[in-house]
Scaffold this motif. Structure first.
Motif, PDB file in Angstrom:
ATOM      1  N   VAL A 159       0.855  -1.182   0.000  1.00 54.44           N
ATOM      2  CA  VAL A 159       0.000   0.000   0.000  1.00 54.44           C
ATOM      3  C   VAL A 159       0.894   1.236   0.000  1.00 54.44           C
ATOM      4  O   VAL A 159       1.788   1.370   0.822  1.00 54.44           O
ATOM      5  CB  VAL A 159      -0.920   0.011   1.247  1.00 54.44           C
ATOM      6  N   GLY A 160       0.682   2.110  -0.948  1.00 53.10           N
ATOM      7  CA  GLY A 160       1.462   3.338  -1.022  1.00 53.10           C
ATOM      8  C   GLY A 160       2.870   3.141  -1.551  1.00 53.10           C
ATOM      9  O   GLY A 160       3.679   4.049  -1.525  1.00 53.10           O
ATOM     10  N   GLY A 161       3.192   1.944  -2.006  1.00 58.98           N
ATOM     11  CA  GLY A 161       4.498   1.684  -2.595  1.00 58.98           C
ATOM     12  C   GLY A 161       5.639   1.535  -1.611  1.00 58.98           C
ATOM     13  O   GLY A 161       6.777   1.335  -2.004  1.00 58.98           O
ATOM     14  N   ARG A 162       5.379   1.625  -0.334  1.00 65.81           N
ATOM     15  CA  ARG A 162       6.438   1.504   0.675  1.00 65.81           C
ATOM     16  C   ARG A 162       6.398   0.129   1.317  1.00 65.81           C
ATOM     17  O   ARG A 162       5.340  -0.369   1.692  1.00 65.81           O
ATOM     18  CB  ARG A 162       6.295   2.571   1.743  1.00 65.81           C
ATOM     19  N   VAL A 163       7.584  -0.462   1.427  1.00 65.28           N
ATOM     20  CA  VAL A 163       7.703  -1.804   2.006  1.00 65.28           C
ATOM     21  C   VAL A 163       8.741  -1.759   3.116  1.00 65.28           C
ATOM     22  O   VAL A 163       9.820  -1.205   2.951  1.00 65.28           O
ATOM     23  CB  VAL A 163       8.131  -2.828   0.928  1.00 65.28           C
ATOM     24  N   SER A 164       8.435  -2.375   4.239  1.00 67.36           N
ATOM     25  CA  SER A 164       9.371  -2.456   5.354  1.00 67.36           C
ATOM     26  C   SER A 164       9.829  -3.899   5.531  1.00 67.36           C
ATOM     27  O   SER A 164       9.029  -4.783   5.831  1.00 67.36           O
ATOM     28  CB  SER A 164       8.708  -1.965   6.641  1.00 67.36           C
ATOM     29  N   LEU A 165      11.119  -4.113   5.315  1.00 68.75           N
ATOM     30  CA  LEU A 165      11.733  -5.423   5.559  1.00 68.75           C
ATOM     31  C   LEU A 165      12.813  -5.266   6.631  1.00 68.75           C
ATOM     32  O   LEU A 165      13.877  -5.875   6.567  1.00 68.75           O
ATOM     33  CB  LEU A 165      12.317  -5.984   4.256  1.00 68.75           C
ATOM     34  N   ILE A 166      12.517  -4.458   7.610  1.00 68.62           N
ATOM     35  CA  ILE A 166      13.467  -4.140   8.678  1.00 68.62           C
ATOM     36  C   ILE A 166      13.805  -5.395   9.471  1.00 68.62           C
ATOM     37  O   ILE A 166      12.922  -6.093   9.975  1.00 68.62           O
ATOM     38  CB  ILE A 166      12.892  -3.053   9.615  1.00 68.62           C
ATOM     39  N   GLY A 167      15.099  -5.683   9.552  1.00 67.59           N
ATOM     40  CA  GLY A 167      15.596  -6.768  10.383  1.00 67.59           C
ATOM     41  C   GLY A 167      15.409  -8.172   9.852  1.00 67.59           C
ATOM     42  O   GLY A 167      15.712  -9.131  10.550  1.00 67.59           O
ATOM     43  N   VAL A 186      12.078   0.376  -0.623  1.00 72.09           N
ATOM     44  CA  VAL A 186      12.045  -0.705   0.368  1.00 72.09           C
ATOM     45  C   VAL A 186      13.010  -0.358   1.501  1.00 72.09           C
ATOM     46  O   VAL A 186      14.140   0.065   1.264  1.00 72.09           O
ATOM     47  CB  VAL A 186      12.427  -2.064  -0.265  1.00 72.09           C
ATOM     48  N   ASP A 187      12.581  -0.541   2.722  1.00 69.33           N
ATOM     49  CA  ASP A 187      13.430  -0.293   3.888  1.00 69.33           C
ATOM     50  C   ASP A 187      14.034  -1.626   4.343  1.00 69.33           C
ATOM     51  O   ASP A 187      13.365  -2.461   4.924  1.00 69.33           O
ATOM     52  CB  ASP A 187      12.616   0.334   5.017  1.00 69.33           C
ATOM     53  N   PHE A 188      15.336  -1.800   4.023  1.00 68.09           N
ATOM     54  CA  PHE A 188      16.066  -3.008   4.406  1.00 68.09           C
ATOM     55  C   PHE A 188      16.872  -2.801   5.692  1.00 68.09           C
ATOM     56  O   PHE A 188      17.719  -3.619   6.028  1.00 68.09           O
ATOM     57  CB  PHE A 188      17.067  -3.388   3.299  1.00 68.09           C
ATOM     58  N   SER A 189      16.631  -1.727   6.417  1.00 64.02           N
ATOM     59  CA  SER A 189      17.431  -1.396   7.595  1.00 64.02           C
ATOM     60  C   SER A 189      17.551  -2.580   8.554  1.00 64.02           C
ATOM     61  O   SER A 189      16.579  -3.299   8.801  1.00 64.02           O
ATOM     62  CB  SER A 189      16.804  -0.210   8.339  1.00 64.02           C
ATOM     63  N   PHE A 190      18.763  -2.775   9.056  1.00 65.52           N
ATOM     64  CA  PHE A 190      19.097  -3.807  10.041  1.00 65.52           C
ATOM     65  C   PHE A 190      18.886  -5.242   9.529  1.00 65.52           C
ATOM     66  O   PHE A 190      18.889  -6.193  10.305  1.00 65.52           O
ATOM     67  CB  PHE A 190      18.330  -3.593  11.352  1.00 65.52           C
ATOM     68  N   ALA A 191      18.715  -5.391   8.227  1.00 70.15           N
ATOM     69  CA  ALA A 191      18.501  -6.723   7.640  1.00 70.15           C
ATOM     70  C   ALA A 191      19.831  -7.434   7.415  1.00 70.15           C
ATOM     71  O   ALA A 191      20.882  -6.820   7.308  1.00 70.15           O
ATOM     72  CB  ALA A 191      17.752  -6.593   6.318  1.00 70.15           C
ATOM     73  N   CYS A 192      19.765  -8.741   7.321  1.00 66.08           N
ATOM     74  CA  CYS A 192      20.926  -9.550   6.968  1.00 66.08           C
ATOM     75  C   CYS A 192      20.831  -9.831   5.472  1.00 66.08           C
ATOM     76  O   CYS A 192      19.934 -10.559   5.027  1.00 66.08           O
ATOM     77  CB  CYS A 192      20.946 -10.851   7.762  1.00 66.08           C
ATOM     78  N   LEU A 193      21.726  -9.225   4.708  1.00 62.52           N
ATOM     79  CA  LEU A 193      21.709  -9.334   3.253  1.00 62.52           C
ATOM     80  C   LEU A 193      22.977 -10.020   2.737  1.00 62.52           C
ATOM     81  O   LEU A 193      23.420  -9.758   1.623  1.00 62.52           O
ATOM     82  CB  LEU A 193      21.581  -7.944   2.626  1.00 62.52           C
ATOM     83  N   LYS A 194      23.545 -10.909   3.523  1.00 64.41           N
ATOM     84  CA  LYS A 194      24.765 -11.602   3.115  1.00 64.41           C
ATOM     85  C   LYS A 194      24.518 -12.404   1.840  1.00 64.41           C
ATOM     86  O   LYS A 194      23.535 -13.139   1.740  1.00 64.41           O
ATOM     87  CB  LYS A 194      25.246 -12.561   4.201  1.00 64.41           C
ATOM     88  N   HIS A 225      15.690   5.070  -3.710  1.00 66.67           N
ATOM     89  CA  HIS A 225      15.039   5.490  -2.466  1.00 66.67           C
ATOM     90  C   HIS A 225      14.937   4.386  -1.416  1.00 66.67           C
ATOM     91  O   HIS A 225      14.216   4.537  -0.432  1.00 66.67           O
ATOM     92  CB  HIS A 225      13.649   6.081  -2.740  1.00 66.67           C
ATOM     93  N   SER A 226      15.624   3.271  -1.611  1.00 73.51           N
ATOM     94  CA  SER A 226      15.616   2.204  -0.604  1.00 73.51           C
ATOM     95  C   SER A 226      16.582   2.556   0.522  1.00 73.51           C
ATOM     96  O   SER A 226      17.542   3.291   0.323  1.00 73.51           O
ATOM     97  CB  SER A 226      16.018   0.865  -1.236  1.00 73.51           C
ATOM     98  N   LYS A 227      16.330   2.019   1.706  1.00 75.97           N
ATOM     99  CA  LYS A 227      17.158   2.307   2.875  1.00 75.97           C
ATOM    100  C   LYS A 227      17.961   1.064   3.246  1.00 75.97           C
ATOM    101  O   LYS A 227      17.426  -0.043   3.278  1.00 75.97           O
ATOM    102  CB  LYS A 227      16.288   2.730   4.056  1.00 75.97           C
ATOM    103  N   PHE A 228      19.242   1.300   3.565  1.00 78.39           N
ATOM    104  CA  PHE A 228      20.143   0.211   3.932  1.00 78.39           C
ATOM    105  C   PHE A 228      20.896   0.544   5.226  1.00 78.39           C
ATOM    106  O   PHE A 228      22.070   0.277   5.345  1.00 78.39           O
ATOM    107  CB  PHE A 228      21.152  -0.048   2.802  1.00 78.39           C
ATOM    108  N   GLN A 229      20.221   1.109   6.193  1.00 76.96           N
ATOM    109  CA  GLN A 229      20.860   1.504   7.448  1.00 76.96           C
ATOM    110  C   GLN A 229      21.267   0.274   8.254  1.00 76.96           C
ATOM    111  O   GLN A 229      20.445  -0.607   8.536  1.00 76.96           O
ATOM    112  CB  GLN A 229      19.902   2.367   8.279  1.00 76.96           C
ATOM    113  N   GLU A 230      22.550   0.206   8.604  1.00 76.05           N
ATOM    114  CA  GLU A 230      23.087  -0.850   9.469  1.00 76.05           C
ATOM    115  C   GLU A 230      22.809  -2.262   8.961  1.00 76.05           C
ATOM    116  O   GLU A 230      22.553  -3.170   9.751  1.00 76.05           O
ATOM    117  CB  GLU A 230      22.539  -0.706  10.893  1.00 76.05           C
TER     118      GLU A 230
END
Length: 81
Positions: A18-26, A42-50, A61-66
């Protein structure tokens, strides 16, 4: 460590967001091939992306914090802001 979602799960989540925003935090997405997907905002903050493959993905516009992005591939990915 088991992954939390599959490529198919990610496609469905983004498609029906909804609204084009996705949260995949952690979440743990280790080893997934997410190449050629539209993952903008997409908000990938604190995710494990190994070992994730983002080749040719749209990550504007995606987020990759920590994130833990060890050995992650961003070949020809579109990234801004």
């Amino acid at each position: 460590m088991d992954i939390d979602l599959t490529r198919t799960d990610i496609i469905k989540i983004v498609q029906y967001a909804v609204g084009g925003r996705v949260s995949l935090i952690g979440v743990n997405l280790s080893g997934l091939d997410l190449s050629k997907l539209k993952l903008s905002s997409v908000d990938f903050s604190f995710a494990c992306l190994k070992n994730v493959i983002f080749s040719r993905a749209n990550l504007c516009h995606s987020k990759f914090q920590e994130v833990d992005a060890e050995n992650t591939i961003f070949h020809d990915a579109t990234v801004s802001e």
